[in-house]
Design an enzyme around this catalytic site. Structure first.
Site, PDB file in Angstrom:
ATOM      1  N   ASP A 124       0.561  -1.169  -0.050  1.00 27.08           N
ATOM      2  CA  ASP A 124       0.327  -0.117  -0.116  1.00 27.08           C
ATOM      3  C   ASP A 124       0.476   1.346  -0.311  1.00 27.08           C
ATOM      4  O   ASP A 124       0.595   1.885  -0.621  1.00 27.08           O
ATOM      5  CB  ASP A 124      -0.721   0.089   1.666  1.00 27.08           C
ATOM      6  CG  ASP A 124      -1.511  -0.845   1.578  1.00 27.08           C
ATOM      7  OD1 ASP A 124      -1.772  -2.076  -0.218  1.00 27.08           O
ATOM      8  OD2 ASP A 124      -2.421  -1.280   2.251  1.00 27.08           O
ATOM      9  N   ASP A 210      -2.222   5.692  -2.954  1.00 24.65           N
ATOM     10  CA  ASP A 210      -1.494   5.258  -3.001  1.00 24.65           C
ATOM     11  C   ASP A 210      -0.693   3.335  -3.412  1.00 24.65           C
ATOM     12  O   ASP A 210      -1.127   3.821  -4.859  1.00 24.65           O
ATOM     13  CB  ASP A 210      -2.616   3.999  -1.654  1.00 24.65           C
ATOM     14  CG  ASP A 210      -3.309   4.281  -0.580  1.00 24.65           C
ATOM     15  OD1 ASP A 210      -3.592   5.335  -0.008  1.00 24.65           O
ATOM     16  OD2 ASP A 210      -3.928   3.191   0.067  1.00 24.65           O
ATOM     17  N   HIS A 261      -7.421   0.061  -4.624  1.00 25.88           N
ATOM     18  CA  HIS A 261      -6.142  -0.017  -4.631  1.00 25.88           C
ATOM     19  C   HIS A 261      -6.628  -1.302  -5.728  1.00 25.88           C
ATOM     20  O   HIS A 261      -7.963  -2.079  -5.765  1.00 25.88           O
ATOM     21  CB  HIS A 261      -5.810  -1.132  -3.285  1.00 25.88           C
ATOM     22  CG  HIS A 261      -5.555  -0.809  -2.098  1.00 25.88           C
ATOM     23  ND1 HIS A 261      -5.034  -1.221  -1.201  1.00 25.88           N
ATOM     24  CD2 HIS A 261      -5.720   0.662  -2.771  1.00 25.88           C
ATOM     25  CE1 HIS A 261      -4.989  -0.072   0.112  1.00 25.88           C
ATOM     26  NE2 HIS A 261      -5.179   1.345  -1.053  1.00 25.88           N
ATOM     27  N   ASP A 263      -5.385  -4.003  -6.566  1.00 28.16           N
ATOM     28  CA  ASP A 263      -5.135  -5.096  -6.849  1.00 28.16           C
ATOM     29  C   ASP A 263      -5.810  -6.925  -6.648  1.00 28.16           C
ATOM     30  O   ASP A 263      -5.780  -7.520  -6.657  1.00 28.16           O
ATOM     31  CB  ASP A 263      -3.942  -6.029  -6.310  1.00 28.16           C
ATOM     32  CG  ASP A 263      -3.512  -5.064  -4.364  1.00 28.16           C
ATOM     33  OD1 ASP A 263      -4.169  -4.646  -4.495  1.00 28.16           O
ATOM     34  OD2 ASP A 263      -2.492  -5.187  -4.566  1.00 28.16           O
ATOM     35  N   ARG A 280     -16.557  -5.510 -11.229  1.00 29.30           N
ATOM     36  CA  ARG A 280     -15.515  -4.533 -11.618  1.00 29.30           C
ATOM     37  C   ARG A 280     -15.347  -4.053 -12.878  1.00 29.30           C
ATOM     38  O   ARG A 280     -14.395  -4.469 -13.538  1.00 29.30           O
ATOM     39  CB  ARG A 280     -15.038  -3.946 -11.029  1.00 29.30           C
ATOM     40  CG  ARG A 280     -14.756  -4.098  -9.365  1.00 29.30           C
ATOM     41  CD  ARG A 280     -14.308  -4.150  -8.392  1.00 29.30           C
ATOM     42  NE  ARG A 280     -14.745  -4.577  -7.016  1.00 29.30           N
ATOM     43  CZ  ARG A 280     -14.041  -5.264  -6.268  1.00 29.30           C
ATOM     44  NH1 ARG A 280     -12.069  -4.529  -6.370  1.00 29.30           N
ATOM     45  NH2 ARG A 280     -14.193  -5.112  -4.696  1.00 29.30           N
ATOM     46  N   SER A 316     -12.187  -5.842   3.545  1.00 31.54           N
ATOM     47  CA  SER A 316     -12.334  -5.411   2.025  1.00 31.54           C
ATOM     48  C   SER A 316     -13.094  -7.029   1.883  1.00 31.54           C
ATOM     49  O   SER A 316     -14.291  -6.898   2.176  1.00 31.54           O
ATOM     50  CB  SER A 316     -11.050  -6.579   1.638  1.00 31.54           C
ATOM     51  OG  SER A 316      -9.503  -5.546   2.456  1.00 31.54           O
ATOM     52  N   SER A 317     -13.700  -6.785   0.343  1.00 35.20           N
ATOM     53  CA  SER A 317     -14.930  -7.292  -0.622  1.00 35.20           C
ATOM     54  C   SER A 317     -13.981  -8.795  -0.698  1.00 35.20           C
ATOM     55  O   SER A 317     -12.927  -9.510  -0.361  1.00 35.20           O
ATOM     56  CB  SER A 317     -15.256  -7.047  -1.843  1.00 35.20           C
ATOM     57  OG  SER A 317     -14.036  -7.246  -2.851  1.00 35.20           O
ATOM     58  N   CYS A 369      -0.738  -7.727  -2.345  1.00 39.10           N
ATOM     59  CA  CYS A 369      -0.800  -6.703  -1.063  1.00 39.10           C
ATOM     60  C   CYS A 369       0.303  -6.843   0.323  1.00 39.10           C
ATOM     61  O   CYS A 369       1.140  -6.058   0.946  1.00 39.10           O
ATOM     62  CB  CYS A 369      -2.362  -6.269   0.016  1.00 39.10           C
ATOM     63  SG  CYS A 369      -4.587  -5.898  -1.084  1.00 39.10           S
TER      64      CYS A 369
END
Length: 393
Positions: A124, A210, A261, A263, A280, A316-317, A369
């Site tokens: 990050d 970031d 982010h 990734d 997405r 996070s998802s 990450c």
């Protein structure tokens, strides 16, 4: 200023190659990497750039504060140690962040934060672009000093080779005016109406980005405009990198209402292949660059764990499933439970290395990450020769 590109028989390659710091993309054979640590981790505080919530908790349930439990830290560190062992077994040199007291508060003339966060996700804040290390300014108050656990390593690399370039991006004020008032209270219908304006919790007045919103494709740096990277941040990257011969290409994912982010959304695996998020898609027209240069965009399969089944403190998802780490153009480390993704990668002729990593999820990321690649074999290539892009002079 020396332009780091030259033309060779094999195409465009970059001149400035360091034996210490050298990473131009996400897939070349990996030689040295930094893996994060959960030591001293704290819960992320509520602030204008972040409103953490407990999954499946009744509305209004307060998010925990202060240090993570010793048990949670140990579980995450055990999985991070497993990743270290795998990388070392593949001949990769692994470095770790220095200890840091994340329980310390942060106070500047413009803001205060009750505590800091953790050093689990070096991706990050730190990024290697060729022979250059860039420290990102970060977007959240609790992460203002998150570069500190890596500063000793940066000095080591910088002192070891005069070709190593070290840049720290300008720190934003993080004052209240830097954030968009009321953003977190917008209903979903309003987010849908605003999705093509790409205005999120940070305003456009200061440089904010970031490092994890960037993906490296050799000469081309793809940058997502998001909640953690604004247009001013992308402009700074263009002004900084394009005189050196790079091309900075903004991308957008309008159906992601909380983008943070790149990734878990758009993941290059090797030359000519990108793993994409079916929920997405790229903004219409932005895919043309990739298709015109013979890149294949392959949708990731549905994750094995739904959003409601993710760890309760994870922000996070479910698409952390896509957060893989390439250790070579045909070698990928994948989370152990993501069997559908592993099967897809096998079909795409990858050697897949599954590792357990679920206990790391609540710290903000997964395999990509939790790492910062410092050195890979290879040089900067032009993977988009069919392009009319005009960088800054």
């Amino acid at each position: 200023m020396t332009n780091p590109f030259r033309t060779l028989k094999a195409g465009n390659r970059m001149q400035q190659v360091s034996e210490v710091v050298n990473s131009w993309n996400e897939w070349d054979p990996l030689e040295e990497i930094v893996v994060g640590s959960a030591d001293g981790a704290n819960f992320e505080p509520t602030e204008p750039g972040n409103r953490p919530q407990i999954r499946n908790a009744p509305p209004g349930t307060p998010f925990p504060s202060g240090p993570k439990s010793a048990e949670a830290v140990d579980r995450a560190n055990e999985e991070l140690a497993g990743l270290v062992s795998l990388l070392e077994s593949e001949g990769v040199r692994v470095r770790r962040p220095a200890p840091h007291d994340f329980s310390q508060s942060v106070r500047t003339p413009d803001f205060e934060a009750a505590n800091q966060y953790c050093a689990v996700c070096p991706r990050d804040v730190m990024i290697t672009i060729g022979n250059e290390i860039i420290e990102a300014p970060m977007s959240r108050r609790s992460r203002y000093f998150e570069f500190q656990p890596y500063r000793e390593l940066v000095y080591e690399y910088w002192n070891a080779d005069p070709r190593v370039v070290w840049t720290t991006a300008p720190k934003p004020s993080m004052a209240d005016k830097m954030y968009r008032d009321g953003f977190w209270d917008w209903p979903l219908a309003e987010r849908h109406e605003r999705m093509h304006s790409f205005e999120f919790c940070v305003t456009q007045d200061e440089v904010v980005f970031d490092a994890a919103d960037m993906s490296r494709f050799g000469r081309d740096i793809v940058v997502q405009e998001s909640m953690t990277t604004n247009r001013a941040g992308i402009s700074w990257l263009k002004r900084h990198l394009e005189p050196k011969g790079f091309r900075v290409r903004p991308v957008h994912f309008p159906l992601d209402f909380f983008p943070s982010h790149i990734d878990c959304t758009f993941v290059p695996l090797r030359p000519g292949l990108v793993l994409t998020n079916p929920d997405r898609p790229l903004r219409e027209g932005e895919e043309k660059l990739f298709l015109a240069n013979d890149w294949e965009l392959v949708d990731a399969p549905e994750p094995t764990t739904g959003n409601d089944e993710m760890p309760e403190f994870c922000q996070s998802s479910k698409w952390l499933s896509m957060n893989v780490l390439s250790i070579g153009p045909n070698k990928v480390i994948c989370e152990q439970q993501e069997k559908p993704l592993q099967e897809l990668l096998y079909k795409l002729d990858f050697e897949v290395f599954p590792v357990p990593f679920r206990n790391v999820f609540e710290y903000g990321g997964s395999l990509h990450c939790a790492t910062w690649d410092v050195r890979r074999v290879g040089a900067g290539e032009d993977y988009f020769p069919n392009s009319d892009y005009q960088p800054l002079a």
